[in-house]
Write a protein that holds these residues in place. Structure first.
Motif, mmCIF file in Angstrom:
data_model
loop_
_atom_site.group_PDB
_atom_site.id
_atom_site.type_symbol
_atom_site.label_atom_id
_atom_site.label_comp_id
_atom_site.label_asym_id
_atom_site.label_seq_id
_atom_site.Cartn_x
_atom_site.Cartn_y
_atom_site.Cartn_z
ATOM 1 N N GLY A 137 -8.250 17.461 -66.507
ATOM 2 C CA GLY A 137 -9.612 18.039 -65.821
ATOM 3 C C GLY A 137 -9.277 19.298 -64.903
ATOM 4 O O GLY A 137 -10.116 19.774 -64.329
ATOM 5 N N PHE A 138 -8.305 19.427 -64.988
ATOM 6 C CA PHE A 138 -7.799 20.652 -64.010
ATOM 7 C C PHE A 138 -8.289 22.008 -64.601
ATOM 8 O O PHE A 138 -8.132 22.214 -65.844
ATOM 9 N N THR A 139 -8.658 22.896 -63.823
ATOM 10 C CA THR A 139 -8.898 24.260 -64.308
ATOM 11 C C THR A 139 -8.359 25.268 -63.665
ATOM 12 O O THR A 139 -7.857 25.048 -62.538
ATOM 13 N N TYR A 140 -8.261 26.321 -64.283
ATOM 14 C CA TYR A 140 -7.197 27.601 -63.968
ATOM 15 C C TYR A 140 -8.114 28.309 -62.753
ATOM 16 O O TYR A 140 -9.261 28.435 -62.756
ATOM 17 N N LEU A 141 -7.076 28.926 -61.691
ATOM 18 C CA LEU A 141 -7.622 29.711 -60.800
ATOM 19 C C LEU A 141 -6.888 30.907 -61.126
ATOM 20 O O LEU A 141 -5.816 31.081 -61.512
ATOM 21 N N PRO A 142 -7.555 32.130 -60.576
ATOM 22 C CA PRO A 142 -7.046 33.284 -60.681
ATOM 23 C C PRO A 142 -5.701 33.658 -59.915
ATOM 24 O O PRO A 142 -4.989 34.654 -60.244
ATOM 25 N N GLY A 143 -5.823 33.097 -58.754
ATOM 26 C CA GLY A 143 -4.472 33.290 -57.895
ATOM 27 C C GLY A 143 -4.043 32.033 -57.098
ATOM 28 O O GLY A 143 -5.012 30.909 -57.206
ATOM 29 N N PRO A 144 -3.276 32.136 -56.343
ATOM 30 C CA PRO A 144 -2.799 30.833 -55.345
ATOM 31 C C PRO A 144 -3.727 30.537 -54.281
ATOM 32 O O PRO A 144 -4.199 31.498 -53.871
ATOM 33 N N LEU A 145 -3.845 29.223 -54.046
ATOM 34 C CA LEU A 145 -4.300 28.797 -52.680
ATOM 35 C C LEU A 145 -3.349 28.534 -51.839
ATOM 36 O O LEU A 145 -2.187 27.755 -52.263
ATOM 37 N N GLY A 146 -3.740 28.353 -50.297
ATOM 38 C CA GLY A 146 -2.841 27.950 -49.613
ATOM 39 C C GLY A 146 -1.330 28.817 -49.523
ATOM 40 O O GLY A 146 -1.368 29.771 -50.025
ATOM 41 N N ASN A 147 -0.556 28.033 -48.817
ATOM 42 C CA ASN A 147 0.717 28.661 -48.655
ATOM 43 C C ASN A 147 1.856 27.589 -49.047
ATOM 44 O O ASN A 147 2.563 27.129 -47.916
ATOM 45 N N SER A 148 2.074 27.658 -50.201
ATOM 46 C CA SER A 148 3.174 26.660 -50.658
ATOM 47 C C SER A 148 4.620 26.777 -50.339
ATOM 48 O O SER A 148 5.707 26.169 -50.431
ATOM 49 N N GLY A 149 4.908 28.508 -50.243
ATOM 50 C CA GLY A 149 5.978 28.857 -50.178
ATOM 51 C C GLY A 149 6.748 29.052 -51.565
ATOM 52 O O GLY A 149 7.808 29.384 -51.443
ATOM 53 N N HIS A 150 6.158 28.580 -52.651
ATOM 54 C CA HIS A 150 6.679 28.732 -53.877
ATOM 55 C C HIS A 150 6.077 30.110 -54.535
ATOM 56 O O HIS A 150 5.334 29.596 -55.623
ATOM 57 N N ASP A 151 6.558 31.168 -54.481
ATOM 58 C CA ASP A 151 5.731 32.290 -55.113
ATOM 59 C C ASP A 151 6.424 32.428 -56.464
ATOM 60 O O ASP A 151 5.945 33.429 -57.078
ATOM 61 N N GLY A 152 7.236 31.756 -57.121
ATOM 62 C CA GLY A 152 7.658 31.848 -58.209
ATOM 63 C C GLY A 152 6.721 31.204 -59.347
ATOM 64 O O GLY A 152 7.096 31.330 -60.549
ATOM 65 N N CYS A 153 5.971 30.267 -58.771
ATOM 66 C CA CYS A 153 4.995 29.879 -59.693
ATOM 67 C C CYS A 153 3.677 30.828 -60.152
ATOM 68 O O CYS A 153 3.291 31.644 -59.169
ATOM 69 N N ASP A 154 3.288 30.801 -61.415
ATOM 70 C CA ASP A 154 2.206 31.671 -61.795
ATOM 71 C C ASP A 154 1.236 30.914 -62.471
ATOM 72 O O ASP A 154 0.225 31.736 -63.094
ATOM 73 N N ILE A 155 0.924 29.765 -62.436
ATOM 74 C CA ILE A 155 -0.139 29.225 -63.016
ATOM 75 C C ILE A 155 -0.675 28.435 -61.831
ATOM 76 O O ILE A 155 0.110 27.541 -61.034
ATOM 77 N N TRP A 156 -1.908 28.457 -61.546
ATOM 78 C CA TRP A 156 -2.680 27.742 -60.336
ATOM 79 C C TRP A 156 -3.888 26.940 -60.972
ATOM 80 O O TRP A 156 -4.690 27.550 -61.562
ATOM 81 N N MET A 157 -4.019 25.803 -60.559
ATOM 82 C CA MET A 157 -5.140 25.003 -61.043
ATOM 83 C C MET A 157 -5.730 24.057 -59.919
ATOM 84 O O MET A 157 -4.936 24.101 -58.993
ATOM 85 N N ILE A 158 -7.051 23.734 -60.126
ATOM 86 C CA ILE A 158 -7.602 22.928 -59.315
ATOM 87 C C ILE A 158 -8.572 21.609 -59.983
ATOM 88 O O ILE A 158 -8.887 21.967 -61.147
ATOM 89 N N LYS A 159 -8.919 20.561 -59.246
ATOM 90 C CA LYS A 159 -9.655 19.694 -59.914
ATOM 91 C C LYS A 159 -10.356 18.985 -58.711
ATOM 92 O O LYS A 159 -9.810 18.472 -57.668
ATOM 93 N N ASN A 160 -11.925 18.687 -58.992
ATOM 94 C CA ASN A 160 -12.557 17.730 -57.988
ATOM 95 C C ASN A 160 -12.276 16.386 -58.254
ATOM 96 O O ASN A 160 -12.025 15.908 -59.350
ATOM 97 N N LEU A 161 -12.098 15.827 -57.254
ATOM 98 C CA LEU A 161 -11.610 14.223 -57.398
ATOM 99 C C LEU A 161 -12.845 13.350 -57.438
ATOM 100 O O LEU A 161 -13.947 13.780 -57.172
#
Length: 161
Positions: A137-161
């Protein structure tokens, strides 16, 4: 008889889980700058996951580590949101449903800690994980949230718990 156990990370797990993470990225040709592959904290996950609001699970079978996954209160995420982090399995343990079990444990831990959303960052190269996240049930986001420090990732997803 095989005995699968999911338990909390211990300090003596650091070297083995770091090796599984790095080998997993190599297996999918995703060991590139801006990922956990080059993050020095990958070698010290027990310490990293002593942070309040974090948790890391290790999966093992008959005393052999298979992989792990955790949740982390990544800096600058929206209120009530944690990040699903470092879900990696050894090659021999992939495709057996262990990743799904780890993700479910992370959802349970996140809910118990009061989180209402769970965020993740991944790579298209990790083509086994992305469909699993979609099924959860994760859905795609248009960009990153927060500051993980991993700028090599280019898929961002979120899910309501």
């Amino acid at each position: 008889m095989q005995q699968l156990t999911i338990r909390n990370i211990q300090q003596q797990d650091d070297a083995a889980i770091a090796a599984i993470i790095r080998k997993g990225l190599e297996d999918f040709n995703a060991h590139k700058p801006g990922t956990v592959y080059f993050d020095p904290t990958t070698d010290h996950l027990f310490e990293v996951f002593t942070a309040p609001g974090s948790f890391y699970f290790i999966a093992e079978e008959n005393g052999v580590m298979l992989g792990g996954s955790g949740i982390y209160p990544t800096a600058n995420l929206p209120e009530g949101t944690c990040e699903l982090v470092k879900l990696y399995l050894s090659a021999a343990s992939r495709g057996r449903g262990i990743g799904k079990l780890l993700v479910q444990k992370c959802f349970e831990a996140a809910k118990e800690m009061g989180y209402t959303k769970i965020y993740l960052e991944t790579l298209p190269e990790l083509n086994i994980a992305v469909p699993m996240y979609e099924k959860f049930g994760f859905t795609y986001l248009p960009g990153p949230l927060g500051n993980s420090g991993h700028d090599g990732c280019d898929i961002w997803m979120i899910k309501n718990l």
